[in-house]
Write a protein that holds these residues in place. Structure first.
Motif, short mmCIF file in Angstrom:
data_model
loop_
_atom_site.label_atom_id
_atom_site.label_comp_id
_atom_site.label_asym_id
_atom_site.label_seq_id
_atom_site.Cartn_x
_atom_site.Cartn_y
_atom_site.Cartn_z
N GLY A 8 0.79 -1.22 0.00
CA GLY A 8 0.00 0.00 0.00
C GLY A 8 0.83 1.27 0.00
O GLY A 8 2.01 1.30 0.35
N ALA A 10 0.42 3.95 1.91
CA ALA A 10 0.76 4.44 3.26
C ALA A 10 2.06 3.82 3.74
O ALA A 10 2.91 4.50 4.33
N ILE A 131 -1.92 -0.57 8.95
CA ILE A 131 -1.89 -0.14 7.54
C ILE A 131 -1.41 -1.22 6.59
O ILE A 131 -1.52 -1.06 5.38
N ARG A 190 -1.99 9.91 3.25
CA ARG A 190 -3.39 10.36 3.12
C ARG A 190 -4.39 9.32 3.62
O ARG A 190 -5.56 9.63 3.78
N GLN A 191 -3.95 8.11 3.84
CA GLN A 191 -4.87 7.07 4.31
C GLN A 191 -5.31 7.36 5.74
O GLN A 191 -4.47 7.56 6.63
N GLU A 193 -6.23 7.11 9.51
CA GLU A 193 -5.78 6.18 10.54
C GLU A 193 -6.98 5.60 11.28
O GLU A 193 -7.96 6.29 11.56
#
Length: 442
Positions: A8, A10, A131, A190-191, A193
């Motif tokens: 990903g 993140a 994440i 930007r993901q 939390e």
């Protein structure tokens, strides 16, 4: 082996932030000692105190951080600790250029950065768990491990050259900047939390401080791994200053050979971190922890036979290479087991307790072995550390995955079934070791 899981965007930013700070730390390796000696006239005792006292006081300051971190978003904490380390380190070149740098300031900066590192370690471990998918976590921490060792291979030689050419605070400026860049990298994620576990009550503050240690001690397997890793790390780190004195002062190794003796073996860390996932998948988690946990403790005794010249250089390099190779295979699998067998609402407190104990143990053993070397000589001190390390495999857990009954208190404190926080203590082994959840402890 199967297809490698996607980690990903993140994780990409997290890894980039970690890499830039790791290389900054590698470039700044040893800079504090050089600055203390050249600007403050510090002697060997003061240089040792700068390291050990800073670790101990930083660990003391970090004690309340575990319960505070547990119930807060982790990424803002990571950004804040990076900014704190940037500010603390940036104060050194500023004071140096103004002509007011003192040993007390160096000690204060060491303490602040040690406490911030413990907070960052706990927050990053808990954040990584949220994440990266479970089947990708061992891959993720293997990448962190590989980055650490590549920074160790490249950073100190380049940093040493930079100090010689541009002055003693040059690499501290670079190290400080690396933390600022790390903070910017974390801010770019930007993901969203995942929200932290809500605190059930606000009346158990002092009890919460000890919760990380209580959880570790109550868990049969984590308890054995805890005492093993704290003792192994402490004894290995305690012998580093003694080995330095022995090589540079007693055996008269040139400085470039001394640097080579510790830079080249770090290639073993690159190899081991790349192999860890494959070895764990083929041999199983239990075998990796038992075999490589034992092997990493067998190498340091070889340092007792060090001698002048090329033969001595080969002994040091071979010993350090074997130690680092075994440790870099053990570390990701151990970290995977630790996070996967810690309840989600205890991650930050367990990791903080672990880091605090490791830092304190390392500081105490470093001072103790320094005093021991003064009375018995460096070779005898190295021998005693090596013999004690041979006993540490007996602390490793004999079996993994044996369920432990939960106490009524634990059952009452757990969230309803089906939430991410539910995890049976010492849950059974998964089909692949790569599904374990690691945590960075850098």
């Amino acid at each position: 082996m199967g297809r490698r899981p996607k980690l990903g965007e993140a994780f990409g930013w997290l890894w980039a932030a970690y890499a830039v700070s790791a290389y900054g730390t590698g470039l700044g390796f040893g800079a504090f000692s050089v600055v203390a000696i050249t600007t403050s006239g510090a002697g060997s005792a003061e240089v040792a105190a700068l390291s050990s006292a800073g670790l101990a006081m930083g660990a003391l300051l970090a004690i309340p951080l575990g319960p505070w971190l547990e119930f807060r978003a982790k990424r803002p904490v990571m950004i804040a600790t990076d900014v704190v380390r940037f500010a603390a380190l940036a104060s050194i070149p500023l004071a140096y250029w103004l002509g007011v740098l003192s040993f007390a300031q160096l000690l204060l900066v060491t303490t602040v950065t040690a406490a911030a590192k413990i907070a960052f370690t706990a927050a990053s471990g808990a954040y990584l768990r949220t994440i990266v998918p479970a089947d990708g976590l061992l891959v993720a921490t293997s990448r962190f491990e590989s980055t650490t060792w590549s920074a160790t291979v490249i950073g100190p030689p380049v940093g040493g050259a930079a100090i010689g050419l541009l002055g003693p605070v040059t690499t501290i400026v670079i190290d400080a900047t690396s933390y600022l860049l790390s903070a910017l990298g974390l801010a770019a994620i930007r993901q969203p939390e995942q929200p932290p576990t809500p605190r059930e009550t606000s009346t158990r503050r002092w009890s919460d401080i000890a919760e990380g240690w209580r959880y570790i001690i109550a868990h049969r397997t984590l308890r054995r791994l805890f005492f093993n890793t704290v003792l192994v790390n402490g004894l290995i780190m305690a012998t580093e200053p003694i080995l330095s004195v022995m090589m540079l002062s007693h055996l008269r190794f040139p400085v470039w050979q001394y640097g080579l003796a510790f830079a080249v073996p770090c290639v073993g860390g690159l190899i081991g971190s790349r192999l860890a996932r494959h070895v764990a998948a083929r041999c199983g988690e239990r075998t990796v922890l038992r075999v490589f946990g034992t092997l990493r403790a067998c190498w340091p005794l070889g340092l007792v036979s060090i001698q002048p010249g090329v033969a001595g250089l080969v002994i040091v390099m071979a010993t350090e290479f074997g130690l680092i190779l075994c440790a870099s295979i053990f570390n990701p699998v151990f970290a995977a087991y630790r996070l996967n067998n810690t309840d989600a609402d205890r991650h930050a407190r367990v990791l903080t307790a672990w880091s605090i104990t490791t830092s304190t143990g390392t500081a105490v053993l470093t001072v103790s072995w320094g005093l021991l070397a003064e009375f018995t000589g460096p070779r005898a001190a190295l021998a005693l550390a090596g013999i004690l390390l041979l006993g540490t495999p007996f602390l490793l857990p004999r079996m993994l995955g044996t369920p432990e009954p939960a106490s009524p208190r634990d059952l009452a404190s757990r969230p309803p079934a089906g939430t991410d926080a539910v995890r049976h203590r010492d849950s059974g082994p998964l089909s692949l070791a790569a599904e374990r959840v690691p945590n960075q402890t850098r």
